[in-house]
Design an enzyme around this catalytic site. Structure first.
Site, PDB file in Angstrom:
ATOM      1  N   HIS A   4      -3.414  -3.291  -7.720  1.00  0.00           N
ATOM      2  CA  HIS A   4      -2.889  -4.659  -7.716  1.00  0.00           C
ATOM      3  C   HIS A   4      -4.088  -5.612  -7.651  1.00  0.00           C
ATOM      4  CE1 HIS A   4      -0.902  -8.214  -5.929  1.00  0.00           C
ATOM      5  NE2 HIS A   4       0.225  -7.722  -6.386  1.00  0.00           N
ATOM      6  N   ASP A  51      -4.607   0.446  -0.025  1.00  0.00           N
ATOM      7  CA  ASP A  51      -3.604  -0.595  -0.169  1.00  0.00           C
ATOM      8  C   ASP A  51      -2.236   0.060  -0.037  1.00  0.00           C
ATOM      9  OD1 ASP A  51      -1.789  -2.466  -0.990  1.00  0.00           O
ATOM     10  OD2 ASP A  51      -2.744  -2.891  -2.916  1.00  0.00           O
ATOM     11  N   GLN A  66       2.838  -0.964  -1.185  1.00  0.00           N
ATOM     12  CA  GLN A  66       4.035  -0.364  -1.782  1.00  0.00           C
ATOM     13  C   GLN A  66       4.406   0.971  -1.148  1.00  0.00           C
ATOM     14  OE1 GLN A  66       6.102  -1.781  -3.752  1.00  0.00           O
ATOM     15  NE2 GLN A  66       4.903  -3.544  -4.398  1.00  0.00           N
ATOM     16  N   LYS A 112       7.707  -6.993   2.315  1.00  0.00           N
ATOM     17  CA  LYS A 112       8.169  -5.940   1.410  1.00  0.00           C
ATOM     18  C   LYS A 112       8.858  -4.816   2.167  1.00  0.00           C
ATOM     19  CE  LYS A 112       4.290  -6.584  -1.814  1.00  0.00           C
ATOM     20  NZ  LYS A 112       4.803  -7.285  -2.980  1.00  0.00           N
ATOM     21  N   CYS A 124       0.967  -8.565 -11.394  1.00  0.00           N
ATOM     22  CA  CYS A 124      -0.373  -8.673 -10.795  1.00  0.00           C
ATOM     23  C   CYS A 124      -1.161  -7.386 -11.034  1.00  0.00           C
ATOM     24  CB  CYS A 124      -0.302  -8.991  -9.308  1.00  0.00           C
ATOM     25  SG  CYS A 124       0.565 -10.523  -8.984  1.00  0.00           S
TER      26      CYS A 124
HETATM   27  C1  LIG Z   1       0.249  -2.559  -4.499  1.00  0.00           C
HETATM   28  C2  LIG Z   1       0.261  -3.956  -3.986  1.00  0.00           C
HETATM   29  N1  LIG Z   1      -0.807  -4.424  -3.317  1.00  0.00           N
HETATM   30  C3  LIG Z   1      -0.854  -5.672  -2.819  1.00  0.00           C
HETATM   31  C4  LIG Z   1       0.192  -6.532  -2.991  1.00  0.00           C
HETATM   32  C5  LIG Z   1       0.061  -7.900  -2.449  1.00  0.00           C
HETATM   33  O1  LIG Z   1       1.054  -8.180  -1.507  1.00  0.00           O
HETATM   34  P1  LIG Z   1       1.192  -9.651  -0.941  1.00  0.00           P
HETATM   35  O2  LIG Z   1       1.505 -10.550  -2.102  1.00  0.00           O
HETATM   36  O3  LIG Z   1       2.320  -9.579   0.001  1.00  0.00           O
HETATM   37  O4  LIG Z   1      -0.099  -9.995  -0.315  1.00  0.00           O
HETATM   38  C6  LIG Z   1       1.338  -6.080  -3.660  1.00  0.00           C
HETATM   39  C7  LIG Z   1       2.498  -6.970  -3.825  1.00  0.00           C
HETATM   40  O5  LIG Z   1       2.821  -7.477  -4.860  1.00  0.00           O
HETATM   41  C8  LIG Z   1       1.366  -4.784  -4.182  1.00  0.00           C
HETATM   42  O6  LIG Z   1       2.430  -4.341  -4.853  1.00  0.00           O
END
Ligand SMILES: Cc1ncc(COP(=O)(O)O)c(C=O)c1O
Ligand SMILES: Cc1ncc(COP(=O)(O)O)c(C=O)c1O
Lengths: 135, 420, 420, 135
Positions: free
Chosen positions: C134, C211, C214, C237, C377
């Site tokens: 992401h 990370d 998810q 989430k 993203c």
């Molecule tokens: C794999 C992953 N990392 C990071 C994020 C970033 O999350 P947030 O927008 O809550 O900071 C997301 C969410 O879209 C994600 O799916």
């Protein structure tokens, strides 16, 4: 009258026992509670016998922190350093004889934290020494 | 020592009884006594209208903003951007593009230090600030100045607790790259004449950052009138939820700055080799915003506008005017900061000889009165005042003269407990 | 192409009908149709228990945490620290001291890049990451690598969308200073074998950041088992409120790091000349935390524990197993990522020839179905897949097989609208 | 049938008018909608007369963005650059003849944004030029 501020505590607060610096102390340590600015310095004089021949403290702060320091000095005279290291927080809270909320427990235990650091022969918190030396 | 009557008359313009009905928490009791909330400078309570605005999102159309083309996302996005527009109007920002949602004033001030400061502050530059600063306004610049070798100049206060304007002016005339100044002191309740000081700083070519955490909730803050480059404040101190805050900056500066946090939403395109940034304000809003909290802040701002921010300011000054005379009349009481109501908000820091602020706060709590005891994230100011802590009562639109009386009575009672 | 039956049987362990009653928003309608929420990978809906936990704070004992000695502050502080303990337990952290509350995964990942990365990454160092990242996991390291002159190594996927483990291993054997890897791809739903990869990275002496945005919501995440140094995820989430997120790090590392944001609460002492930092975790929590949101996250974690995170994972895999065969059977449908359910979570990205994902999302919305259309993203991944966007349906504990059927029916209807 | 995807729009989407690059174009500009990856390039051939003698576009993306580009090329043939600069978004939305939600309005207006940039003689967004040159 509020039961938190019993006669005994206010007495120790207003007339702290063993108050003042101690010339020739073998151990001493200073610590603060950053939340409220309470300060305690503990001075120990450990004699040949390995026992605490004298103990003094100085400090400023709330009634709970200062009374608990005063009570603590009474408790430890004549004890060995190992005995001091073994004092637990329950003992301190028992000496105070009151029920404290978590924030005020920190006030009550500052004296014990400081005393133990002195007993362990620290002069600053581990990690801080290096920092101070580097300046 | 006489309290000016100036604002007392106009307090009647606030229907406090009605206002209080909007705040569910104010009907709680503490230790069997009705709650008297005198810690609004730390965080304010929230009206139903704010809680309801948040509930509606979570229960009726919760969806992540900006990224969805379906109905819920469109509705939530619209509510979020409406909140931004409401905030822009509230501080008279030239454009909502300049309004960036952050967690709190602290994050906003750090954003400026990181995203503007790191690329602009150089060895030998002068950073001018004041001894009244909250740690959140002070420490980011202290650290950055140390990192790059800049000089940190800390302007003093006079014995009344007011900023030494003579010293400030002289320091700015020597040249400055940055002015970091609080609009209102959270320790003493004094208002700094930021418009004037910012004017001097601009003449010196400085970039100016105003900490409005204690002013935006309580008095009119007009960024164009002040003329500064950046301003930051927290939603939770102005009837909004925690997790909502704002940093406003001039578009021209924000556009030239690097981003602060990197991630989703702040990006227009990413390849393995490079990234391009989104437009303002989203360039500075990485990841999922606390959009429900921002929407809550929008509702808070609308509530404040409806009541009238000037009326709120007058009401709070009137409360101070009511409180100060009996408090000052008490034996052993020291009030820090000015004893009149000129350029003041509803913050009263005091000390009672023989009772540590911590003990005072505990004793007041037993009477249902919530006040703050400590250094108020104001260590340099405490050092300057020669104390380690104070007891601080702070007001808001929901407080009453009766509550001021209750505070004085409880202080008297505390003295009795301590045999004073 | 056959979907393994592996997890189907155990789906019955979730009482979805009862679970759905806990989610007020799920009874809403969209364009006259019952809402089908298939965008949980973007943000999840919230159960009553979470909203209630937050309501109780705001209406019954709202007060700023840590700084007050009065009753409300003590109660709120206790609830906040309870939430921290709940999160620590949920990810099997050795100590709650290592659990830092942030706004979201993005802030958590940036915190590591700023507070650890800036002081440790040097010219010539290798940063190993993946094309599955992401933007929030990728861009902070891309930018920092560019700033310091480090090398960014981006490991590829195979045609099934799984990480090229051979390539990853080889790159790590060449040496690495940082491994930044996603636990689960938000674009393809594949689970990376992070434990194995982290093991290789550790042998190379790398600091490892996972990370878990998810994964933490959908499957067991055990930081000690994975063996990484840092992990980050978002509360919103995983049934929690927006504004809540976590970065966990090893105490030994966190203690050696400089702070990230400077300000109130993260400090032990400030003088004009220097500042000393508070203990963990508060050293990294500057300013007023979004404490209500953190308390909401605590309630969310307890909810997930009660339902059972393994049962949730099985349920979602079963949903995918139910969805994939009819979806893949549709003419013109491409599903990105693996077509079986091995090492998978409930994310299904697809494309229908002749209908742009944006149009597809709009048409599905008309049927009450919320899915995401776009690059998620995930620009580098989209480039790798040779598309500019996909349509993504993502599941959670509250979704049903009937909703999967509704999705397939709506896709068919969309094809009719487009004359396909 | 969904009224958002009327016959007319789907026709322009599937059979875009004036599609393809334009050799010898006097103006051209490329832009994208980062949210969904829609892309449009507009090519203009402005003759001696100062009028648009020919216009082409290329692109990919959703039906709304591509149909609106196709419709736009029909609208502007024979116009002057100044006339093009004066086209407002209402005109584009009217040509489409549908009511769009805010997110989809962006899709519909990408073609107009791109066209205007071309008409103004830009080759990149202000600010971006410097960035690109620096690489
Ligand atoms: C794999 C992953 N990392 C990071 C994020 C970033 O999350 P947030 O927008 O809550 O900071 C997301 C969410 O879209 C994600 O799916
Ligand atoms: C003057 C001032 N600045 C900054 C802050 C920091 O606000 P927050 O903790 O919401 O970031 C405060 C709040 O205590 C304040 O009073």
């Amino acid at each position: 009258m509020d039961d938190l501020y019993r006669e005994n505590i206010l007495d120790h607060y207003k007339n702290p026992r063993n108050y003042g610096e101690l010339e020739g102390a073998t151990h001493h340590y200073h610590d603060t509670n950053p939340l409220c600015g309470d300060e305690i310095t503990m001075f120990l004089l450990v004699g040949e016998s390995g026992r605490i021949d004298d103990v003094h403290f100085t400090g400023r702060g709330c009634a709970i922190s200062q009374a608990s320091a005063s009570l603590l000095t009474e408790r430890i005279k004549g004890k060995t350093l190992d005995e001091v290291k073994g004092i637990d927080k329950e003992a301190v809270l028992e000496d105070l004889g009151i029920t404290l909320s978590p924030a005020r427990v920190k006030c009550a235990l500052l004296s014990l934290k400081t005393l133990k650091a002195a007993a362990w022969g620290l002069t600053a918190w581990p990690g801080e020494e290096a920092k101070q030396a580097a300046e | 020592m006489a309290v000016t009557a100036r604002a007392t008359g106009s307090a009647a313009t606030l229907d406090v009884a009605r206002i209080r009905q909007d705040f569910p928490v104010l009907s709680q009791t503490v230790h069997g006594k009705p709650l008297v909330w005198l810690d609004s400078a730390s965080t304010s309570q929230k009206p139903r209208q704010v809680l309801e605005a948040m509930r509606v999102v979570y229960e009726e159309h919760n969806a992540n903003i900006h990224r969805g083309v379906y109905e819920f996302s469109e509705r939530t996005t619209a509510a979020f951007e409406d909140a931004r527009a409401a905030v822009a109007r509230f501080i008279n920002a030239p454009s909502p593009r300049e309004v960036i949602f952050v967690r709190n004033a602290t994050e906003g001030l750090n954003l400026v230090a990181y995203a503007w400061g790191r690329d602009n502050l150089r060895k030998g530059d002068r950073v001018v600030t004041t001894v009244l600063e909250h740690h959140s306004s002070f420490v980011p610049w202290q650290q950055l100045a140390q990192d790059v070798g800049a000089e940190l100049v800390v302007v003093d206060i006079d014995d009344d607790g007011r900023l030494r304007l003579d010293q400030m002016r002289a320091e700015l005339e020597k040249g400055a790259k940055v002015l970091a100044i609080t609009h209102t002191s959270n320790g003493l309740g004094v208002i700094d004449p930021v418009k004037e000081v910012v004017g001097w700083a601009k003449r010196a070519g400085a970039t100016t950052i105003v900490d409005a955490a204690q002013s935006a909730p309580h008095m009119r803050v007009d960024v164009q009138d002040i003329g500064c480059d950046f301003i930051a404040f927290s939603g939770h101190k102005m009837l909004g939820p925690v997790g909502s805050g704002v940093v406003w900056g001039r578009a021209a500066l924000l556009e030239r700055m690097r981003p602060f946090l990197y991630g989703g939403d702040m990006i227009s395109r990413v390849s393995i080799e490079r990234s391009d940034w989104n437009e303002l304000p989203w360039k500075f809003e990485a990841g999922t915003s606390a959009y429900v909290d921002a929407i809550g802040l929008g509702a808070a701002v609308r509530y404040l506008e409806e009541v009238g921010i000037d009326a709120i300011h007058r009401h709070e000054v009137a409360l101070v005017a009511h409180l100060l005379p009996p408090l000052l009349a008490e034996d052993g009481v020291t009030v820090f900061g000015p004893h009149d109501t000129r350029d003041r908000v509803g913050v009263v820091s005091f000390d009672v000889k023989g009772i540590h602020p911590h003990d005072m706060a505990t004793l007041l709590d037993r009477e249902g009165i919530a006040v703050r005891a400590g250094h108020h994230c104001n260590n340099p100011l405490m050092t300057r005042l020669g104390v380690s802590a104070t007891t601080r009562a702070s007001t808001y639109l929901y407080n009453t003269n009766e509550e001021m009386d209750a505070l004085v009575a409880a202080v008297r009672k505390a003295k009795k407990v301590f045999g004073l």
